[in-house]
Scaffold this active site. Structure first.
Site, PDB file in Angstrom:
ATOM      1  CB  ILE A  30      -1.002   0.041   1.178  1.00  0.00           C
ATOM      2  CG1 ILE A  30      -0.276   0.030   2.516  1.00  0.00           C
ATOM      3  CG2 ILE A  30      -2.009  -1.091   1.063  1.00  0.00           C
ATOM      4  CD1 ILE A  30      -1.176   0.348   3.688  1.00  0.00           C
ATOM      5  CG  ASN A  86      13.151  -5.240   5.928  1.00  0.00           C
ATOM      6  OD1 ASN A  86      14.263  -5.237   5.419  1.00  0.00           O
ATOM      7  ND2 ASN A  86      12.147  -4.543   5.426  1.00  0.00           N
ATOM      8  CD  GLN A  93       9.451  -8.107  10.932  1.00  0.00           C
ATOM      9  OE1 GLN A  93      10.510  -8.432  11.465  1.00  0.00           O
ATOM     10  NE2 GLN A  93       8.440  -8.945  10.782  1.00  0.00           N
ATOM     11  CG  HIS A  99       6.509  -8.684   5.087  1.00  0.00           C
ATOM     12  ND1 HIS A  99       6.548  -8.595   6.465  1.00  0.00           N
ATOM     13  CD2 HIS A  99       6.959  -7.492   4.636  1.00  0.00           C
ATOM     14  CE1 HIS A  99       6.989  -7.407   6.830  1.00  0.00           C
ATOM     15  NE2 HIS A  99       7.262  -6.713   5.731  1.00  0.00           N
ATOM     16  CG  LEU A 100      10.287 -12.162  -0.731  1.00  0.00           C
ATOM     17  CD1 LEU A 100      11.713 -12.156  -0.201  1.00  0.00           C
ATOM     18  CD2 LEU A 100      10.073 -13.338  -1.665  1.00  0.00           C
ATOM     19  CG  HIS A 101       9.494  -5.830   1.107  1.00  0.00           C
ATOM     20  ND1 HIS A 101       8.601  -4.781   1.202  1.00  0.00           N
ATOM     21  CD2 HIS A 101       9.815  -6.173   2.377  1.00  0.00           C
ATOM     22  CE1 HIS A 101       8.395  -4.499   2.478  1.00  0.00           C
ATOM     23  NE2 HIS A 101       9.120  -5.328   3.207  1.00  0.00           N
TER      24      HIS A 101
END
Length: 113
Positions: A30, A86, A93, A99-101
């Site tokens: 987002i 992170n 984080q 989570h993987l960016h």
């Protein structure tokens, strides 16, 4: 539990989902930091990468395989993209669910932060 990403997994809050299967879900960030910025998360809640154990090796590999698929689908695989995870606050984080960016579509400088 009051985890933002768990609420996305459970479809309690909306997200622009771009991929999902029985282990992971991927959605648009987002607050994108690049033209392509998708988060790939496990459906199972894990607060940080420190909670990943040997039995999670296939899950972590699957996160990367899905990240590669998203990069290819978004047309950034050949030019280059970045995948980042992170761990904890000093690393950046802000949501405590692994989570993987997947970031691409612009030049990525180094060092990153």
């Amino acid at each position: 539990m009051d985890c933002l990403f768990c609420k996305i997994v459970n479809k309690e809050i909306p997200a622009q989902i771009v991929y999902e299967d029985d282990r992971v879900i991927a959605f648009e960030d987002i607050s994108p930091q690049a033209p392509v910025h998708v988060l790939v998360i496990p459906r199972r809640h894990l607060a940080t990468t420190l909670e990943l154990k040997e039995e999670d090796e296939s899950l972590t590999g699957h996160l990367i395989v899905v990240g590669n698929k998203i990069a290819a689908d978004r047309g950034v695989a050949e030019k280059g993209f970045r995948m980042v995870m992170n761990c904890n606050r000093e690393a950046g984080q802000t949501v405590f669910h692994v989570h993987l960016h997947v970031l691409g579509g612009r030049f990525m400088s180094w060092p990153p932060g």
